[in-house]
Design an enzyme around this catalytic site. Structure first.
Site, PDB file in Angstrom:
ATOM      1  N   TYR A   1       8.861  -4.487  15.122  1.00  0.00           N
ATOM      2  CA  TYR A   1       8.455  -4.401  13.711  1.00  0.00           C
ATOM      3  C   TYR A   1       9.119  -3.204  13.052  1.00  0.00           C
ATOM      4  O   TYR A   1       9.113  -2.103  13.621  1.00  0.00           O
ATOM      5  CB  TYR A   1       6.920  -4.308  13.627  1.00  0.00           C
ATOM      6  CG  TYR A   1       6.295  -5.578  14.181  1.00  0.00           C
ATOM      7  CD1 TYR A   1       5.944  -6.621  13.340  1.00  0.00           C
ATOM      8  CD2 TYR A   1       6.169  -5.758  15.559  1.00  0.00           C
ATOM      9  CE1 TYR A   1       5.451  -7.811  13.858  1.00  0.00           C
ATOM     10  CE2 TYR A   1       5.686  -6.948  16.087  1.00  0.00           C
ATOM     11  CZ  TYR A   1       5.327  -7.979  15.227  1.00  0.00           C
ATOM     12  OH  TYR A   1       4.868  -9.153  15.738  1.00  0.00           O
TER      13      TYR A   1
ATOM     14  N   GLY B   1      -5.351  -8.586  15.875  1.00  0.00           N
ATOM     15  CA  GLY B   1      -5.537  -9.801  16.657  1.00  0.00           C
ATOM     16  C   GLY B   1      -6.108  -9.425  18.020  1.00  0.00           C
ATOM     17  O   GLY B   1      -5.698  -8.435  18.616  1.00  0.00           O
TER      18      GLY B   1
ATOM     19  N   ARG C   1       0.799  -1.232   0.000  1.00  0.00           N
ATOM     20  CA  ARG C   1       0.000   0.000   0.000  1.00  0.00           C
ATOM     21  C   ARG C   1       0.830   1.281   0.000  1.00  0.00           C
ATOM     22  O   ARG C   1       0.293   2.368  -0.152  1.00  0.00           O
ATOM     23  CB  ARG C   1      -0.971  -0.018   1.197  1.00  0.00           C
ATOM     24  CG  ARG C   1      -2.164  -0.921   0.947  1.00  0.00           C
ATOM     25  CD  ARG C   1      -2.979  -1.123   2.202  1.00  0.00           C
ATOM     26  NE  ARG C   1      -2.321  -2.052   3.127  1.00  0.00           N
ATOM     27  CZ  ARG C   1      -2.704  -2.245   4.391  1.00  0.00           C
ATOM     28  NH1 ARG C   1      -3.712  -1.549   4.882  1.00  0.00           N
ATOM     29  NH2 ARG C   1      -2.074  -3.108   5.157  1.00  0.00           N
TER      30      ARG C   1
ATOM     31  N   THR D   1       4.086 -14.247  10.327  1.00  0.00           N
ATOM     32  CA  THR D   1       4.985 -13.675  11.338  1.00  0.00           C
ATOM     33  C   THR D   1       5.708 -14.774  12.145  1.00  0.00           C
ATOM     34  O   THR D   1       6.858 -14.587  12.547  1.00  0.00           O
ATOM     35  CB  THR D   1       4.197 -12.759  12.296  1.00  0.00           C
ATOM     36  OG1 THR D   1       3.026 -13.463  12.753  1.00  0.00           O
ATOM     37  CG2 THR D   1       3.743 -11.487  11.594  1.00  0.00           C
TER      38      THR D   1
HETATM   39  C1  UD1 Z   1      -0.111  -8.851  13.084  1.00  0.00           C
HETATM   40  C2  UD1 Z   1      -0.571  -9.767  14.221  1.00  0.00           C
HETATM   41  C3  UD1 Z   1      -1.805  -9.184  14.845  1.00  0.00           C
HETATM   42  C4  UD1 Z   1      -1.557  -7.768  15.334  1.00  0.00           C
HETATM   43  C5  UD1 Z   1      -1.017  -6.920  14.206  1.00  0.00           C
HETATM   44  C6  UD1 Z   1      -0.549  -5.594  14.732  1.00  0.00           C
HETATM   45  C7  UD1 Z   1       0.110 -12.010  13.546  1.00  0.00           C
HETATM   46  C8  UD1 Z   1      -0.335 -13.291  12.973  1.00  0.00           C
HETATM   47  N1  UD1 Z   1      -0.825 -11.081  13.673  1.00  0.00           N
HETATM   48  O1  UD1 Z   1      -1.129  -8.887  12.114  1.00  0.00           O
HETATM   49  O2  UD1 Z   1      -2.224  -9.989  15.939  1.00  0.00           O
HETATM   50  O3  UD1 Z   1      -2.740  -7.219  15.861  1.00  0.00           O
HETATM   51  O4  UD1 Z   1       0.138  -7.546  13.589  1.00  0.00           O
HETATM   52  O5  UD1 Z   1      -0.210  -4.767  13.658  1.00  0.00           O
HETATM   53  O6  UD1 Z   1       1.264 -11.864  13.895  1.00  0.00           O
HETATM   54  N2  UD1 Z   1       6.107  -9.959   8.236  1.00  0.00           N
HETATM   55  C9  UD1 Z   1       7.270 -10.577   7.859  1.00  0.00           C
HETATM   56  N3  UD1 Z   1       7.199 -11.834   7.336  1.00  0.00           N
HETATM   57  C10 UD1 Z   1       6.024 -12.492   7.185  1.00  0.00           C
HETATM   58  C11 UD1 Z   1       4.843 -11.841   7.588  1.00  0.00           C
HETATM   59  C12 UD1 Z   1       4.922 -10.581   8.106  1.00  0.00           C
HETATM   60  O7  UD1 Z   1       8.364 -10.016   7.968  1.00  0.00           O
HETATM   61  O8  UD1 Z   1       6.048 -13.633   6.698  1.00  0.00           O
HETATM   62  C13 UD1 Z   1       6.176  -8.587   8.797  1.00  0.00           C
HETATM   63  C14 UD1 Z   1       5.427  -7.606   7.922  1.00  0.00           C
HETATM   64  O9  UD1 Z   1       6.297  -6.990   7.016  1.00  0.00           O
HETATM   65  C15 UD1 Z   1       4.871  -6.630   8.919  1.00  0.00           C
HETATM   66  C16 UD1 Z   1       4.724  -7.434  10.205  1.00  0.00           C
HETATM   67  O10 UD1 Z   1       5.519  -8.592  10.026  1.00  0.00           O
HETATM   68  O11 UD1 Z   1       5.781  -5.584   9.169  1.00  0.00           O
HETATM   69  C17 UD1 Z   1       3.292  -7.775  10.507  1.00  0.00           C
HETATM   70  O12 UD1 Z   1       2.786  -8.598   9.487  1.00  0.00           O
HETATM   71  P1  UD1 Z   1       1.298  -8.518   8.956  1.00  0.00           P
HETATM   72  O13 UD1 Z   1       1.100  -9.601   7.989  1.00  0.00           O
HETATM   73  O14 UD1 Z   1       1.001  -7.135   8.537  1.00  0.00           O
HETATM   74  O15 UD1 Z   1       0.487  -8.853  10.280  1.00  0.00           O
HETATM   75  P2  UD1 Z   1      -0.957  -8.359  10.619  1.00  0.00           P
HETATM   76  O16 UD1 Z   1      -1.917  -9.077   9.768  1.00  0.00           O
HETATM   77  O17 UD1 Z   1      -1.010  -6.904  10.634  1.00  0.00           O
END
Ligand code: UD1
Ligand code: CA
Length: 451
Positions: free
Chosen positions: A99, A136, A14, A78
């Site tokens: 993060y 979450g 985004r 994550t």
């Molecule tokens: C996550 C949490 C959620 C919380 C929210 C807060 C999980 C499953 N959920 O959701 O409970 O309320 O953050 O913002 O953790 N990332 C990686 N590798 C991956 C996936 C994600 O580096 O494989 C990084 C993303 O770049 C991002 C962060 O982790 O900076 C969060 O990932 P995202 O997929 O946005 O999690 P949310 O769905 O927001």
């Protein structure tokens, strides 16, 4: 021992950018650098950054910082991200998970969370939101946290919970080593959720102790450029408040931008639309006019900088007078009561006490004594196309307007240079230097007439 894991593998779709999200900036510095600064303030023994999208760009941007990059080639969630770091973690350490796109968490908040880690407990940063949509949810049983349910997996009852997961947690590395390999992706998004370790912790009787940030913005992440701009304003408002509390008057706190650090003495006044970069130190009673840009400079007591002036790597003593429209480039060093006026550019110039360069001049690679007056339009010709040379002007000298001082050259103490001179030779104390074509007056000159 403290290890910090920073998740930074996501693409940030985004942002609509060719650059990975964590390299976008707040206060002139990538989000990720803000998080690294917090890590340094927590005295982390090791910082692991999980990279994926734009991995090489992130590596390059952070070259020189002491971090361990761990690549997550596919973003499977994550939990999967943190799992990649597991082989690098010391089982004796505490791990804090942060993060790369959440730049404004306070160090105190994180220290408080870390303090909740023990062999029988972990820390989870939560926040109660008026609109918990998308986050979450924190599930509690008799007051104790027992699980986190992601929005897409939550039942209608759980969707009503307004306490949400910020994502930030602190836990024994040994516990992570036990729980992470057992995560499954059997959920609504088909991802390995880090949040599933909360239920595992609860099942193992490791208490989940929560902490909350003082302000909501501490846990806000950036997903698009609107949110980036909102956090920028929050950050700048804080800087402005700190300055006012420290004794500065800001004519409009909403129109000041600090992209570095700024220190103020007592009774400084800063007019609107000023930008401060790098390390800026203002003494007491410094006045800065509107639209000034000041980088890496130190400004002495009582100095006045008028509108539209630009200062870079400069040092100004007390009671100097600058601008309007002055440009002080790196290495400008002014003694007290020096004056640099409009449309004057200085560079690597030492300017003595009370000396004045009031109008339309270039003074570069120059050493100017005390009480010198440099007339309008004076140029130090410091560059022959290959080498830079120095101009020395001794105490009390007077340089007439529109003079060119061809360096290397010295103008002696109390010497006078006639206006319009091209000075190529050294002079001595008290000399009058005139180096211009002699004027001749032709009597009774008849002007040409149209044929
Ligand atoms: C996550 C949490 C959620 C919380 C929210 C807060 C999980 C499953 N959920 O959701 O409970 O309320 O953050 O913002 O953790 N990332 C990686 N590798 C991956 C996936 C994600 O580096 O494989 C990084 C993303 O770049 C991002 C962060 O982790 O900076 C969060 O990932 P995202 O997929 O946005 O999690 P949310 O769905 O927001
Ligand atoms: Ca998110």
């Amino acid at each position: 021992m403290l290890e910090i894991i920073i998740l930074a593998a996501g693409k940030g779709t985004r942002m609509r950018s060719d650059k990975p999200k964590v390299l976008h900036t707040l206060a002139g510095k990538p989000f990720l650098e803000h998080v690294l600064d917090r890590s340094a303030e927590l005295n982390a023994d090791k910082v692991h950054v999980i990279i994926g999208h734009g991995a090489n760009m992130v590596r390059e941007a952070l070259a020189g910082r002491d971090v361990n990059f761990v690549e997550q080639t596919e973003q499977l969630g994550t939990g999967h991200a943190v799992l990649q770091v597991l082989p690098h973690l010391n089982p004796e350490s505490d791990t804090l998970i942060l993060y790369g796109d959440v730049p404004l968490t306070k160090t105190d908040t994180l220290a408080e969370l870390r303090a909740k880690v023990s062999d029988s407990s972990m820390g989870l940063l939560t926040v109660n939101l008026a609109d918990p949509n998308g986050y979450g949810r924190i599930v509690r049983t008799n007051g104790s946290v027992t699980a986190i349910v992601e929005q897409k997996d939550a039942n209608p009852e759980q969707l009503k919970i307004d306490e949400v997961n910020t994502g930030v947690m602190a836990v024994k590395s040994a516990h992570l080593a036990k729980w992470l390999p057992t995560l499954s992706n059997d959920n609504a998004q088909g991802e390995y959720y880090l949040t599933d370790i909360i239920a595992m912790s609860s099942a193992d009787d490791i208490a989940i102790e929560t902490a909350q940030p003082k302000d909501e913005y501490e846990v806000l992440g950036v997903n698009n450029r609107l949110q980036q701009a909102e956090l920028e304003r929050i950050f700048q408002r804080q800087v402005a408040e700190e300055l006012m509390v420290a004794g500065a008057t800001l004519l409009d706190p909403a129109r000041l931008d600090c992209r570095g650090s700024i220190e103020v003495g007592r009774d400084c006044v800063i007019d609107v639309n000023c930008v401060f970069e790098g390390k800026v130190v203002l003494g007491n009673n410094v006045h800065i006019g509107p639209n000034c840009v000041i980088s890496d400079s130190t400004i002495g007591d009582g100095t006045v900088i008028l509108a539209n002036s630009i200062l870079e790597e400069s040092t100004l003593a007390e009671n100097c007078n600058i601008g309007p429209f002055a440009r002080l480039r790196p290495g400008s060093q002014l003694a007290s009561k020096a004056k640099i006026g409009n449309f004057v550019e200085t560079k690597k110039a030492v300017i003595g006490e009370g000396s004045k360069v009031n109008h339309l001049s270039y003074v570069g690679d120059a050493e100017i004594g005390a009480g010198v007056n440099i007339g309008a339009g004076t140029i130090t010709c410091n560059y022959d196309g290959v080498n830079k040379s120095k101009t020395t002007i001794e105490d009390g000298a007077f340089i007439g307007s529109n003079s060119a001082l061809v360096a290397p050259v010295t103008v002696g103490k109390n010497a006078t240079v006639g206006a319009g001179s091209i000075v190529t030779k050294n002079s001595e104390e008290g000399d009058l230097i005139i180096a211009r074509a002699k004027q001749s007056n032709i009597k009774g000159w008849a002007r040409p007439v149209k044929k």
